[in-house]
Design an enzyme around this catalytic site. Structure first.
Site, PDB file in Angstrom:
ATOM      1  N   HIS A   1       0.854  -1.102   0.074  1.00 44.26           N
ATOM      2  CA  HIS A   1       0.005   0.122   0.079  1.00 44.26           C
ATOM      3  C   HIS A   1       0.858   1.312   0.022  1.00 44.26           C
ATOM      4  O   HIS A   1       1.706   1.353   0.673  1.00 44.26           O
ATOM      5  CB  HIS A   1      -0.874  -0.069   1.314  1.00 44.26           C
ATOM      6  CG  HIS A   1      -1.883   0.809   1.099  1.00 44.26           C
ATOM      7  ND1 HIS A   1      -1.965   2.261   1.631  1.00 44.26           N
ATOM      8  CD2 HIS A   1      -3.265   0.926   0.538  1.00 44.26           C
ATOM      9  CE1 HIS A   1      -2.944   2.912   1.304  1.00 44.26           C
ATOM     10  NE2 HIS A   1      -3.921   2.269   0.772  1.00 44.26           N
TER      11      HIS A   1
ATOM     12  N   GLU B   1     -11.411  -6.634   4.705  1.00 45.40           N
ATOM     13  CA  GLU B   1     -11.786  -5.505   4.869  1.00 45.40           C
ATOM     14  C   GLU B   1     -10.530  -4.682   4.178  1.00 45.40           C
ATOM     15  O   GLU B   1      -9.539  -5.008   4.353  1.00 45.40           O
ATOM     16  CB  GLU B   1     -11.339  -5.146   6.409  1.00 45.40           C
ATOM     17  CG  GLU B   1     -11.822  -3.793   6.995  1.00 45.40           C
ATOM     18  CD  GLU B   1     -11.675  -3.207   8.354  1.00 45.40           C
ATOM     19  OE1 GLU B   1     -11.872  -1.977   8.629  1.00 45.40           O
ATOM     20  OE2 GLU B   1     -11.546  -4.453   9.133  1.00 45.40           O
ATOM     21  N   LEU B   2     -10.971  -3.656   3.460  1.00 44.41           N
ATOM     22  CA  LEU B   2      -9.919  -3.111   2.396  1.00 44.41           C
ATOM     23  C   LEU B   2      -8.546  -2.564   3.075  1.00 44.41           C
ATOM     24  O   LEU B   2      -8.860  -1.634   4.077  1.00 44.41           O
ATOM     25  CB  LEU B   2     -10.567  -2.164   1.451  1.00 44.41           C
ATOM     26  CG  LEU B   2      -9.739  -1.741   0.238  1.00 44.41           C
ATOM     27  CD1 LEU B   2      -9.151  -2.566  -0.529  1.00 44.41           C
ATOM     28  CD2 LEU B   2     -10.525  -0.662  -0.493  1.00 44.41           C
ATOM     29  N   ASP B   3      -7.371  -2.731   2.742  1.00 40.27           N
ATOM     30  CA  ASP B   3      -6.394  -2.169   3.402  1.00 40.27           C
ATOM     31  C   ASP B   3      -6.031  -2.361   5.030  1.00 40.27           C
ATOM     32  O   ASP B   3      -5.776  -1.342   5.488  1.00 40.27           O
ATOM     33  CB  ASP B   3      -6.204  -0.781   2.710  1.00 40.27           C
ATOM     34  CG  ASP B   3      -5.923  -0.725   1.169  1.00 40.27           C
ATOM     35  OD1 ASP B   3      -5.088  -1.469   0.876  1.00 40.27           O
ATOM     36  OD2 ASP B   3      -6.314   0.202   0.693  1.00 40.27           O
ATOM     37  N   ALA B   4      -6.848  -3.212   5.344  1.00 41.00           N
ATOM     38  CA  ALA B   4      -6.896  -3.279   7.140  1.00 41.00           C
ATOM     39  C   ALA B   4      -6.234  -4.665   7.508  1.00 41.00           C
ATOM     40  O   ALA B   4      -6.514  -4.861   8.686  1.00 41.00           O
ATOM     41  CB  ALA B   4      -8.346  -3.099   7.340  1.00 41.00           C
TER      42      ALA B   4
END
Length: 285
Positions: free
Chosen positions: A193, A227-230
């Site tokens: 990311h 859960e996006l980017d988590a």
């Protein structure tokens, strides 16, 4: 090189776990060459990574897992994974249009830095096919639209299974991974990311950082979850910037950081030094 077994485990913390595990290995004439352990006193969870040589080990390698599960895992409520050094992880790379992370991974791979096999590269765009051809790795194109996404991912999963893929690296792959694929590879899909999470969101984080006048930019590599980017974070780093840096200079510094952070995370994963628990990771030295 000497073939070794690598055991990673976690369980509720109780007295005697370390002694029992090391005794299992030494009594069976295994030579321990690595041992690291950690106790999370908040969660009361014991984490451990141990590696030993198999040359004179009395338990046949195909029975080690069953022996360990019967003797210790059930007793201590352990969640464990067993790996062997002569079995290379089989890694698929997913890309879109940006090449910096892909080039870095393939350079390390061809230089023999990693004990891994890369049987294929998958993309939703044709732009990087020439890179795959340069390194002699099969390239598979799966164009994705909102209407075709489910069918294309089904085909991708079939291809991954056919090639016995054990982990996936998203080298700036600009598609959201479906729950179906995440469930097929839990804590085995590594993403990079372009932010030091949590940070600037959106399509142009460096522009947002420039407008905000930040003094550091960062990159984060993590496992992919629904859960996006988590997902659990594996590796992070930052680089300092000043008011003199233009947006282009921020982008270049960010790309350098992204490929370094992603490669560090991939290396730790394929060396079996990452143990994910809930939404955190224990990174062994």
């Amino acid at each position: 090189m000497m073939t070794t077994a690598k055991l990673l485990l976690h369980c509720p913390d109780k007295p005697g776990i370390l002694a029992e595990v090391t005794d299992f290995i030494t009594v069976n004439k295994g030579n321990i060459i690595y041992l690291d352990q950690y106790v999370d006193h908040v969660e009361n969870i014991f984490f451990m990574r141990i590696e030993w040589e198999l040359r004179e080990f009395l338990v046949p390698r195909e029975k080690i897992e069953d022996y360990f599960r019967t003797l210790y895992a059930q007793k201590y409520e352990m969640d464990f994974r067993l790996y062997f050094s002569d079995v290379k992880p089989r890694m698929a790379i997913f890309v879109s249009k940006m090449s910096h992370c892909l080039f870095d991974i393939l350079a390390r791979y061809t230089a023999g830095e990693w004990n891994v096999e890369i049987p294929l590269i998958i993309s939703n765009h044709p732009d990087l096919q020439h890179v795959a051809e340069r390194f002699g790795i099969p390239f598979y194109l799966f164009p994705i639209t909102k209407e075709t996404k489910e069918e294309q991912e089904r085909k991708e999963l079939e291809l991954l299974a056919k090639h016995n893929i054990t982990c996936i690296v998203l080298a700036r792959y600009m598609q959201v991974i479906s729950e179906q694929m995440i469930n097929a590879y839990p804590n085995r899909i590594i993403n990079i990311h372009h932010s030091f999470l949590p940070a600037f969101v959106g399509a142009k984080p460096y522009h947002a950082a420039f407008e905000r006048g930040v003094k550091i930019i960062g990159a984060t590599s993590h496992y992919v979850t629904t859960e996006l980017d988590a997902g659990p974070i594996i590796e992070q780093d930052v680089v300092r910037i000043t008011h003199k840096d233009s947006v282009d200079e921020l982008v270049n510094k960010g790309k350098d950081l992204e490929k370094i952070v992603l490669s560090r995370a991939v290396q730790k994963h394929i060396e079996r030094k990452v143990l994910a628990y809930k939404n955190k990771t224990v990174i062994f030295s």
